[in-house]
Design a protein around this motif. Structure first.
Motif, short mmCIF file in Angstrom:
data_model
loop_
_atom_site.label_atom_id
_atom_site.label_comp_id
_atom_site.label_asym_id
_atom_site.label_seq_id
_atom_site.Cartn_x
_atom_site.Cartn_y
_atom_site.Cartn_z
N VAL A 1 1.02 -1.17 0.22
CA VAL A 1 0.02 0.07 -0.10
C VAL A 1 1.01 1.33 -0.14
O VAL A 1 1.74 1.45 0.74
N ALA A 2 0.59 2.08 -0.91
CA ALA A 2 1.31 3.40 -0.78
C ALA A 2 0.53 4.28 0.15
O ALA A 2 -0.69 4.44 0.22
N VAL B 1 -4.21 10.97 6.36
CA VAL B 1 -3.31 9.85 5.87
C VAL B 1 -4.07 9.49 4.71
O VAL B 1 -5.09 9.08 4.81
N GLN B 2 -3.22 9.30 3.66
CA GLN B 2 -3.78 8.92 2.32
C GLN B 2 -3.19 7.36 1.98
O GLN B 2 -1.99 7.46 2.02
N LEU B 3 -4.00 6.83 1.15
CA LEU B 3 -3.41 5.37 0.85
C LEU B 3 -3.82 5.11 -0.46
O LEU B 3 -4.94 5.58 -0.85
N SER B 4 -3.24 4.20 -1.21
CA SER B 4 -3.58 3.35 -2.46
C SER B 4 -2.98 2.16 -2.68
O SER B 4 -1.82 1.91 -2.23
N ALA B 5 -3.74 1.44 -3.56
CA ALA B 5 -3.27 0.01 -3.52
C ALA B 5 -2.34 0.18 -5.01
O ALA B 5 -2.18 -1.08 -5.24
N THR C 1 -0.72 7.83 -5.72
CA THR C 1 -1.33 6.92 -6.88
C THR C 1 -0.24 6.72 -7.69
O THR C 1 -0.33 5.67 -8.52
N HIS C 2 0.98 7.28 -7.61
CA HIS C 2 1.92 6.97 -8.55
C HIS C 2 3.22 6.20 -7.71
O HIS C 2 4.13 5.75 -8.50
N LEU C 3 2.98 6.01 -6.44
CA LEU C 3 4.42 5.26 -5.76
C LEU C 3 4.67 3.80 -6.26
O LEU C 3 5.77 3.28 -6.13
N HIS C 4 3.60 3.13 -6.41
CA HIS C 4 3.85 1.79 -6.98
C HIS C 4 4.41 1.76 -8.10
O HIS C 4 5.47 0.90 -8.50
N GLU C 5 4.06 2.68 -9.09
CA GLU C 5 4.86 2.66 -10.41
C GLU C 5 6.47 2.98 -10.10
O GLU C 5 7.27 2.64 -10.88
N VAL D 1 2.12 -6.63 4.97
CA VAL D 1 1.69 -5.44 3.81
C VAL D 1 3.06 -4.63 3.78
O VAL D 1 3.33 -3.83 4.82
N LEU D 2 3.53 -4.43 2.65
CA LEU D 2 4.69 -3.58 2.31
C LEU D 2 3.90 -1.99 2.48
O LEU D 2 3.30 -1.69 1.79
#
Length: 203
Positions: A20-21, A39-43, A155-159, A72-73
């Protein structure tokens, strides 16, 4: 992109998968003075969940459980600050951690520009707006512009992680990065305990 605002805590049963970002918004950069507000989160699916915390109680058991879940990372940009403020206000030690800023500093040694906006521009060709960065996150009602800004920070951290992982592998620095990430909760504790600037490893 869907942005969902939750008051006080994440809803029970909400899953972000194996990673999770995460990012946070505060009233300033001093964890002892400036409270945690959001706190904001994105899958990594383009959607974002934002938790507007109740600053009178900080009673957010579902959010705390997610931050401490070893399966969960948690992907941050400049994790040192976010981990410290969540430790201070939510009473949780966040683990495990990945920090895109540390990864960037380990592999993008050709530049001194390691901000999230810089990473998104170079690696994803996305121009992030930082207009709402210094706005009032303690307000009772968060504006649509603030919501969009907060969501864009996760929203861009996984990429970014995927690209930085390839660069870390190319330069043979994956294990070094992992060791840095593992140290981050200790670094945050040192910041909160009064050693934010002093290098305790120095002579």
């Amino acid at each position: 992109m869907a942005i969902t605002l939750h008051k006080g805590d994440l809803p029970a049963g909400l899953s972000f998968g194996s990673s999770v970002a995460v990012d946070s918004e505060t009233l300033g950069l001093n964890p002892h003075r400036d409270p945690l507000c959001l706190v904001q989160l994105s899958a990594g699916d383009g959607n974002a969940h934002l938790v507007q915390l109740d600053r009178s109680t900080y009673d957010a058991p579902n959010l705390r459980a997610l931050m401490a879940d070893p399966s969960v990372l948690k992907i941050f940009h400049y994790a040192r600050f976010d981990v410290a403020v969540m430790q201070k206000y939510l009473g949780v030690v966040t683990t495990p951690i990945y920090c895109t800023k540390i990864a960037s500093k380990l592999v993008r040694t050709y530049t001194d520009r390691h901000g999230l906006k810089d990473l998104c521009k170079e690696l994803l060709n996305i121009d992030l707006s930082k207009q709402q960065q210094s706005s009032d996150w303690g307000a009772e009602k968060i504006s649509e512009a603030q919501l969009a800004y907060a969501a864009s920070d996760v929203t861009h951290l996984h990429e970014l992680k995927a690209i930085l992982d390839r660069m870390l592998a190319r330069e043979g620095r994956i294990e070094l990065a992992k060791a840095c990430f593992a140290f981050l909760p200790v670094r945050a504790s040192l910041d909160l305990a009064g050693w934010p600037e002093e290098d305790i490893f120095a002579h």
